[in-house]
Design an enzyme around this catalytic site. Structure first.
Site, PDB file in Angstrom:
ATOM      1  N   GLU A 174     -23.783  -8.966-103.171  1.00  0.00           N
ATOM      2  CA  GLU A 174     -22.778  -9.998-103.474  1.00  0.00           C
ATOM      3  C   GLU A 174     -22.785 -10.468-104.938  1.00  0.00           C
ATOM      4  OE1 GLU A 174     -23.395 -13.049-100.522  1.00  0.00           O
ATOM      5  OE2 GLU A 174     -23.086 -11.661 -98.863  1.00  0.00           O
ATOM      6  N   ASN A 215     -23.735  -4.030-102.554  1.00  0.00           N
ATOM      7  CA  ASN A 215     -23.124  -4.470-101.301  1.00  0.00           C
ATOM      8  C   ASN A 215     -22.381  -5.780-101.523  1.00  0.00           C
ATOM      9  OD1 ASN A 215     -22.993  -4.113 -98.341  1.00  0.00           O
ATOM     10  ND2 ASN A 215     -24.296  -5.931 -98.215  1.00  0.00           N
ATOM     11  N   HIS A 251     -17.121  -8.543 -92.794  1.00  0.00           N
ATOM     12  CA  HIS A 251     -17.084  -9.728 -91.932  1.00  0.00           C
ATOM     13  C   HIS A 251     -15.609 -10.128 -91.832  1.00  0.00           C
ATOM     14  CE1 HIS A 251     -21.381 -10.188 -91.726  1.00  0.00           C
ATOM     15  NE2 HIS A 251     -21.475 -10.148 -93.038  1.00  0.00           N
ATOM     16  N   GLU A 279     -21.861  -4.540 -92.448  1.00  0.00           N
ATOM     17  CA  GLU A 279     -22.121  -5.788 -91.717  1.00  0.00           C
ATOM     18  C   GLU A 279     -20.919  -6.169 -90.844  1.00  0.00           C
ATOM     19  OE1 GLU A 279     -23.576  -8.891 -94.338  1.00  0.00           O
ATOM     20  OE2 GLU A 279     -24.570  -7.424 -95.644  1.00  0.00           O
ATOM     21  N   ASP A 281     -18.388  -7.384 -88.291  1.00  0.00           N
ATOM     22  CA  ASP A 281     -18.077  -8.208 -87.123  1.00  0.00           C
ATOM     23  C   ASP A 281     -16.643  -8.685 -87.273  1.00  0.00           C
ATOM     24  OD1 ASP A 281     -18.426 -10.379 -88.975  1.00  0.00           O
ATOM     25  OD2 ASP A 281     -20.442 -10.750 -88.249  1.00  0.00           O
TER      26      ASP A 281
END
Length: 474
Positions: A174, A215, A251, A279, A281
């Protein structure tokens, strides 16, 4: 984006007049422990195995995990369904080096050991991140040289400890703001733009075999932030800095999956780097409706398919496979249900969407229901006999068309007469099959049948039921 503690919920219901049994097992423990011991396999006949399907497509399918939960049903599903694991928190700087020079490797070791025992890859997460830093790092008084030394020493120690055991490292996590400018982390402010290259070089020196990634989140589609990441990767490669891939966290929010996702993956691949969805979801307002779960299935399928479609997309990791271990409800009020399994470890439609994107086709073989709740009540009892009523509720999101409910008597009881179902018995094993008029159970609906039985010495209630091969346990 992720809190230190992943959410955990559990519930138990004990009623005086009945025994309520909710789905709390995976598709891989289809008929409970008894079936596993009998060697009948890890899944119902029609149930897909994500890691096998992914391997056939040349990618991996992984999950983030919590080390302390890698046992029981959680551990079983993790080991059987996924071929890659990411420690949710156990490798972050604040977890392993809360005090300068003092290291705690217990959680990280547990994840790596589990992965190796189950033939899984490990995604190391993460070496350099602005969040979940120990206070001595985030609030230290640093010059560029002193913080660079601290950062590279930390990378050398952690990546060096697991040398040869990590497939991919999220080296830097990030680094960008939403507008594509550099996040003003302690590393950016003290060291400047070069900290990312410094971190990647240190990671390569510590573990030459691991693939090294940058990432970030909200970089799944083509936008200002993903373009900044694209330009960073291009620049690093032009400088000869070791970078092997980019991680798109994913996300996502229901209904907001970027339409440019596959094109974005492709443009990074065209730079000569690998891509991973790291990651995944997809959160929604809760409680979810059947329509929302159907849409979530389509979106999990679309995201997975976008990876499959690009040759350099290495794989997909869901950020926790079960809603009982999801960070979403603790951070986004009113949202949840973001993962492929519900809180009782039952596969949701999203699980089948993933499988379909990986090439699985439902052949119509009767398979698991997904979730059930059984109410068993003794209505009357006398010297050697009793009358019982059983109510089966379909708590999944898919209709049941034809059902069999199986259980074993714990005290040697026998069924002597039944109504609204055909009941057969062999030893202590009992199977109740639908009548012609009650074969269908819609989502949320129930079916009830009853029987007379005989007993001697005790009339203990059954402790486990399986509906169409999917175990429902206490």
């Amino acid at each position: 984006m992720k809190p230190r503690t992943l959410r955990r919920t559990a519930s138990a219901i004990l009623a005086a007049a009945s025994l309520v049994i909710g789905g709390a097992s995976s598709v891989h423990a289809a008929a409970g422990q008894e079936q596993a011991e009998a060697g009948t396999g890890r899944q119902a006949a029609a149930a897909p195995v994500l890691r096998d399907l992914a391997a056939a497509k040349g990618i991996y399918y992984g999950t983030a995990v919590t080390a302390s939960k890698l046992n029981g049903t959680y551990g079983t599903i993790t080991g059987e369904q996924f071929d890659s694991v990411t420690p949710g928190n156990e490798m972050k700087w604040g977890s392993v080096e809360a005090t300068r020079g003092t290291f705690n490797w217990s959680g990280a070791d547990a994840v790596v050991d589990f992965a190796e025992a189950h033939g899984q890859k490990v995604r190391g997460h993460t070496l350099v991140w602005h969040s979940q830093l120990p206070n001595w790092v985030s609030n230290g008084s640093w010059t560029a040289d002193t913080l660079r030394t601290v950062m590279t020493d930390h990378i050398a120690t952690e990546a060096g400890r697991y040398q040869g055991r990590i497939d991919h490292w999220d080296v830097v996590n990030e680094p960008f703001n939403e507008d594509g400018t550099r996040r003003q982390s302690v590393f950016q402010m003290a060291i400047g733009d070069s900290y990312i290259a410094d971190a990647l070089r240190a990671a390569r020196a510590a573990d030459p075999a691991a693939k090294l990634y940058v990432n970030d989140y909200n970089v799944e589609g083509v936008n200002a932030k993903s373009t900044a990441l694209y330009n960073l990767v291009k620049s690093l490669k032009e400088q000869g800095v070791p970078i092997d891939g980019v991680g798109l966290q994913a996300h996502l929010i229901l209904g907001q999956v970027p339409s440019t996702m596959q094109a974005n993956i492709q443009r990074f691949a065209d730079l000569g780097v690998d891509v991973a969805i790291t990651e995944l979801d997809i959160r929604m307002t809760v409680p979810p409706t059947t329509g929302q779960l159907a849409q979530q299935k389509a979106e999990y399928k679309a995201v997975t398919a976008a990876c499959v479609a690009v040759a350099r997309c290495e794989g997909v990791t869901v950020w926790g496979f079960t809603d009982s271990d999801s960070w979403i409800p603790d951070v986004f009020t009113g949202y949840g249900a973001a993962t492929p399994y519900d809180e009782n470890f039952q596969p949701k439609p999203a699980y089948y969407g993933i499988a379909e994107a990986l090439g699985w086709v439902d052949d119509g073989t009767p398979g698991p229901v997904g979730a059930c709740a059984v109410t068993y009540a003794v209505q009357s009892q006398w010297n050697t006999g009793f009358t019982a009523q059983v109510t089966v509720r379909n708590t999944s999101t898919s209709a049941v068309d034809g059902w069999q409910l199986a259980w074993s008597w714990p005290a040697g009881q026998s069924v002597t007469q039944a109504w609204n179902a055909t009941v057969t018995q062999s030893g202590s094993a009992v199977t109740a099959s639908n009548a012609s008029y009650n074969a269908a159970i819609a989502p949320g609906a129930t079916v009830t049948f009853g029987f007379n039985g005989s007993w001697s010495g005790g009339n203990t209630a059954p402790t486990a039921f399986a509906l169409n091969g999917t175990a429902c346990t206490t």
